[in-house]
Design an enzyme around this catalytic site. Structure first.
Site, PDB file in Angstrom:
ATOM      1  CG  PHE A 191      25.544  35.033   8.639  1.00  0.00           C
ATOM      2  CD1 PHE A 191      24.914  36.094   9.679  1.00  0.00           C
ATOM      3  CD2 PHE A 191      25.999  33.719   9.583  1.00  0.00           C
ATOM      4  CE1 PHE A 191      25.180  35.738  11.180  1.00  0.00           C
ATOM      5  CE2 PHE A 191      25.789  33.492  10.782  1.00  0.00           C
ATOM      6  CZ  PHE A 191      24.683  34.286  11.889  1.00  0.00           C
ATOM      7  CG  LEU A 192      29.303  38.016   3.727  1.00  0.00           C
ATOM      8  CD1 LEU A 192      29.212  38.930   2.214  1.00  0.00           C
ATOM      9  CD2 LEU A 192      30.650  36.676   2.921  1.00  0.00           C
ATOM     10  CG  PHE A 241      14.261  31.983  11.620  1.00  0.00           C
ATOM     11  CD1 PHE A 241      14.435  31.024  10.663  1.00  0.00           C
ATOM     12  CD2 PHE A 241      12.641  31.664  11.502  1.00  0.00           C
ATOM     13  CE1 PHE A 241      13.600  30.430   9.504  1.00  0.00           C
ATOM     14  CE2 PHE A 241      12.115  31.429  10.957  1.00  0.00           C
ATOM     15  CZ  PHE A 241      12.758  30.515   9.921  1.00  0.00           C
ATOM     16  NE  ARG A 269      24.196  23.088  22.914  1.00  0.00           N
ATOM     17  CZ  ARG A 269      22.450  23.535  23.539  1.00  0.00           C
ATOM     18  NH1 ARG A 269      21.422  22.781  23.117  1.00  0.00           N
ATOM     19  NH2 ARG A 269      21.664  25.210  23.365  1.00  0.00           N
ATOM     20  CB  CYS A 291      21.961  25.824  15.987  1.00  0.00           C
ATOM     21  SG  CYS A 291      20.521  26.575  16.849  1.00  0.00           S
ATOM     22  CG  ASN A 313      20.164  27.311  11.050  1.00  0.00           C
ATOM     23  OD1 ASN A 313      19.024  28.868  11.126  1.00  0.00           O
ATOM     24  ND2 ASN A 313      19.755  26.265  12.182  1.00  0.00           N
ATOM     25  CE  LYS A 355      15.459  26.231  12.814  1.00  0.00           C
ATOM     26  NZ  LYS A 355      16.494  27.523  13.823  1.00  0.00           N
TER      27      LYS A 355
HETATM   28  C1  UGA Z   1      21.218  30.134  14.791  1.00  0.00           C
HETATM   29  C2  UGA Z   1      20.935  31.082  13.388  1.00  0.00           C
HETATM   30  O1  UGA Z   1      21.889  32.210  13.252  1.00  0.00           O
HETATM   31  C3  UGA Z   1      20.069  31.248  14.048  1.00  0.00           C
HETATM   32  O2  UGA Z   1      18.528  31.967  12.752  1.00  0.00           O
HETATM   33  C4  UGA Z   1      18.375  30.624  14.460  1.00  0.00           C
HETATM   34  O3  UGA Z   1      17.503  30.463  14.632  1.00  0.00           O
HETATM   35  C5  UGA Z   1      19.363  29.023  15.241  1.00  0.00           C
HETATM   36  O4  UGA Z   1      20.460  29.481  14.660  1.00  0.00           O
HETATM   37  C6  UGA Z   1      18.804  28.155  16.124  1.00  0.00           C
HETATM   38  O5  UGA Z   1      18.831  26.868  14.519  1.00  0.00           O
HETATM   39  O6  UGA Z   1      18.396  27.778  16.718  1.00  0.00           O
HETATM   40  P1  UGA Z   1      22.740  31.072  16.852  1.00  0.00           P
HETATM   41  O7  UGA Z   1      23.623  29.670  16.365  1.00  0.00           O
HETATM   42  O8  UGA Z   1      22.573  31.692  17.715  1.00  0.00           O
HETATM   43  O9  UGA Z   1      22.099  30.720  15.473  1.00  0.00           O
HETATM   44  O10 UGA Z   1      24.087  31.058  16.356  1.00  0.00           O
HETATM   45  P2  UGA Z   1      24.953  32.194  15.090  1.00  0.00           P
HETATM   46  O11 UGA Z   1      24.700  33.416  14.940  1.00  0.00           O
HETATM   47  O12 UGA Z   1      24.160  32.229  13.552  1.00  0.00           O
HETATM   48  O13 UGA Z   1      26.591  31.912  14.983  1.00  0.00           O
HETATM   49  C7  UGA Z   1      26.676  30.520  14.385  1.00  0.00           C
HETATM   50  C8  UGA Z   1      28.182  30.307  14.301  1.00  0.00           C
HETATM   51  O14 UGA Z   1      28.831  30.729  13.531  1.00  0.00           O
HETATM   52  C9  UGA Z   1      29.168  30.577  15.569  1.00  0.00           C
HETATM   53  O15 UGA Z   1      30.695  29.938  15.979  1.00  0.00           O
HETATM   54  C10 UGA Z   1      29.868  32.386  14.873  1.00  0.00           C
HETATM   55  O16 UGA Z   1      31.075  32.422  15.859  1.00  0.00           O
HETATM   56  C11 UGA Z   1      29.785  31.812  13.739  1.00  0.00           C
HETATM   57  N1  UGA Z   1      29.784  32.948  12.937  1.00  0.00           N
HETATM   58  C12 UGA Z   1      28.943  33.746  12.652  1.00  0.00           C
HETATM   59  C13 UGA Z   1      30.944  32.977  11.894  1.00  0.00           C
HETATM   60  O17 UGA Z   1      32.127  32.450  11.492  1.00  0.00           O
HETATM   61  N2  UGA Z   1      30.873  34.170  10.900  1.00  0.00           N
HETATM   62  C14 UGA Z   1      29.847  35.016  10.869  1.00  0.00           C
HETATM   63  O18 UGA Z   1      29.941  35.526   9.693  1.00  0.00           O
HETATM   64  C15 UGA Z   1      28.458  34.479  11.292  1.00  0.00           C
END
Ligand code: UGA
Length: 434
Positions: free
Chosen positions: A253-254, A152, A331, A264, A212, A208
């Site tokens: 995440f809001l 995670f 990516r 991911c 996600n 998992k």
């Molecule tokens: C995500 C999950 O958060 C991890 O828990 C998981 O382990 C990982 O995938 C995985 O499966 O390996 P990650 O892809 O590194 O992690 O990044 P996040 O921080 O989750 O962000 C993902 C995307 O959502 C980004 O483009 C971010 O900018 C976007 N985001 C995130 C938003 O647009 N708004 C938010 O409030 C949060």
């Protein structure tokens, strides 16, 4: 304990480095000789804050090693984590050929009991397939187990996430496998008191995907609400704060913006939809999550189009190429949607990212890359913000205004205070803020 980790990407390298930091002896295996050579020289093939220090420390203290040989990896440890890539394959389903290959190679080299642990994100029932593969390629009747231990970790804060997990999830179907995994995680459980959840393999695999997909759904939900805010004259940030203080919803995440990207969420939501279809469930909710994510980008593209009217020959400065701050990963990054669209429309682009420039330039070598946000803004008719890097927050707005040809900012991450930046004379368009 001795542990082998196969795959030195974001997941494998961080996992291996942390295991060694907790006191285990770790051998990281990768079939890419270039990566192993770099790691032996203590050069990181990926950018992750703090990783280089942890790797260097554990290599110098003799607990972390690297090899190209899966045979060596199989002989080294009883527990073998599989952290190889599972890229999108046919119609969005995960391509499991690397996982299968590792299963086969481990089976061919095993000389005693082994526990193979899926760490990569894989569809439910991959554990069963892995078991079949190992049985098929085993030369003699050697006992083995398969387990699932989803990660995670978030890129950019991966070490922190690994050292302070909310929970550890393991899926096993034997006591021996459960005990081995518990022993591996004992140091971090002791230190943080985090929950250790033991369940069957299919449940761990699904945990998992469901986690996600739920987070992606939260982002699409808030992006959909942001569209309504724009129409209703409301402010998405006020709304998100008002919602997030309800403990049942939570504030994380809001953040409305340009939509989710990365290696991911897009891939995992796709794969979960495929899993549903395959098992006979039409996961329409997730299909809508995907649709909203796609239309969010298109909506922001329309805002650019509306501001510039004619894009041809306009100078557009793009701040942020990585899919989020703290990583060089591009990516499925929003930049990979906007840059080609703007290029096709004939814009002159000036691009900036503090760490992802090199990876982005491999795909778009002929663009203009700048060293600072201010330099990027020079002569621009429009400034587009795609990643919330801290460097952008600290820009001097007066200097920014005088650098630009027209002071127009489209902020895909809601970085600036609308009143403040408008008072400085900018045309400022953000997400979900009327
Ligand atoms: C995500 C999950 O958060 C991890 O828990 C998981 O382990 C990982 O995938 C995985 O499966 O390996 P990650 O892809 O590194 O992690 O990044 P996040 O921080 O989750 O962000 C993902 C995307 O959502 C980004 O483009 C971010 O900018 C976007 N985001 C995130 C938003 O647009 N708004 C938010 O409030 C949060």
């Amino acid at each position: 304990m001795n542990i082998t980790v196969v795959g030195t990407g974001y997941v494998g390298l961080v996992t291996g480095a942390c295991f060694s930091d907790w006191g285990h002896n770790v051998l990281c295996v990768d079939n890419d000789p270039r990566k192993i050579e770099m790691l032996k020289k203590l050069q990181m093939p990926i950018y992750e804050d703090g990783l280089e220090d942890v790797v260097s420390r554990n290599v110098s203290e003799g607990r972390l090693h690297f090899t190209e040989s899966i045979k060596e990896g199989t002989e080294f440890a009883e527990v073998i984590f599989i952290a190889v890539g599972t890229p999108p394959g046919y119609r969005g389903a995960a391509n499991l050929s690397y996982v299968e290959q590792v299963g086969r190679q481990v089976a061919e080299n095993m000389d005693g009991y082994r526990l193979l642990v899926e760490k990569s994100t894989v569809p439910v029932n991959t554990g069963e397939q892995l078991k079949r593969t190992v049985s098929k390629y085993l030369r003699s009747d050697i006992p083995f187990d398969v387990a699932s231990n989803p990660e995670f970790l978030k890129e950019g804060t991966a070490l922190e996430d690994a050292n302070q997990p909310d929970r550890i999830v393991v899926g096993v179907d034997s006591e021996r496998a459960g005990k081995l995994l518990r022993d591996i995680y004992e140091p971090v459980i002791k230190k943080t008191g985090c929950a250790f959840l033991q369940m069957n393999i299919a449940s761990a695999e699904l945990t998992k995907h469901a986690s996600n997909s739920f987070l992606a759904m939260k982002i699409s939900f808030i992006n959909a609400v942001s569209r309504v805010c724009e129409l209703a004259g409301a402010d998405i940030q006020e709304v998100a704060r008002g919602m997030g203080l309800d403990a049942r919803i939570g504030p994380k995440f809001l953040n409305a913006g340009v939509g989710y990207g990365g290696s991911c969420f897009p891939k995992d939501v796709d794969a979960f939809v495929q899993i549903g279809d395959h098992l006979g469930y039409n996961f329409e909710l997730l299909k809508e999550v995907q649709r909203i994510n796609k239309t969010q980008r298109e909506h922001i593209m329309q805002k650019i189009q509306h501001e510039l009217w004619v894009i041809q020959d306009k100078t557009v400065a793009v701040l942020g190429l990585a899919f989020k701050p703290g990583t060089d990963d591009v990516r499925e990054s929003p930049s990979l949607y906007f840059v080609p669209q703007l290029m096709e429309a004939g814009a002159n682009l000036r691009l900036w990212d503090p760490v992802a420039e090199e990876k982005f330039a491999e795909l778009y070598p002929d663009q203009t890359y700048c060293k600072t946000p201010l330099e990027t803004a020079k002569g621009a008719d429009l400034l587009l913000i795609l990643t919330d890097w801290p460097e952008i927050r600290s820009i001097d707005l007066d200097e920014l205004k005088s650098a630009m040809n027209c002071p127009v900012v489209i902020d895909g991450r809601n970085i600036f205070n609308p009143k403040e930046i408008r008072d400085k004379g900018f045309t400022y368009i953000s997400v979900g803020r009327a």
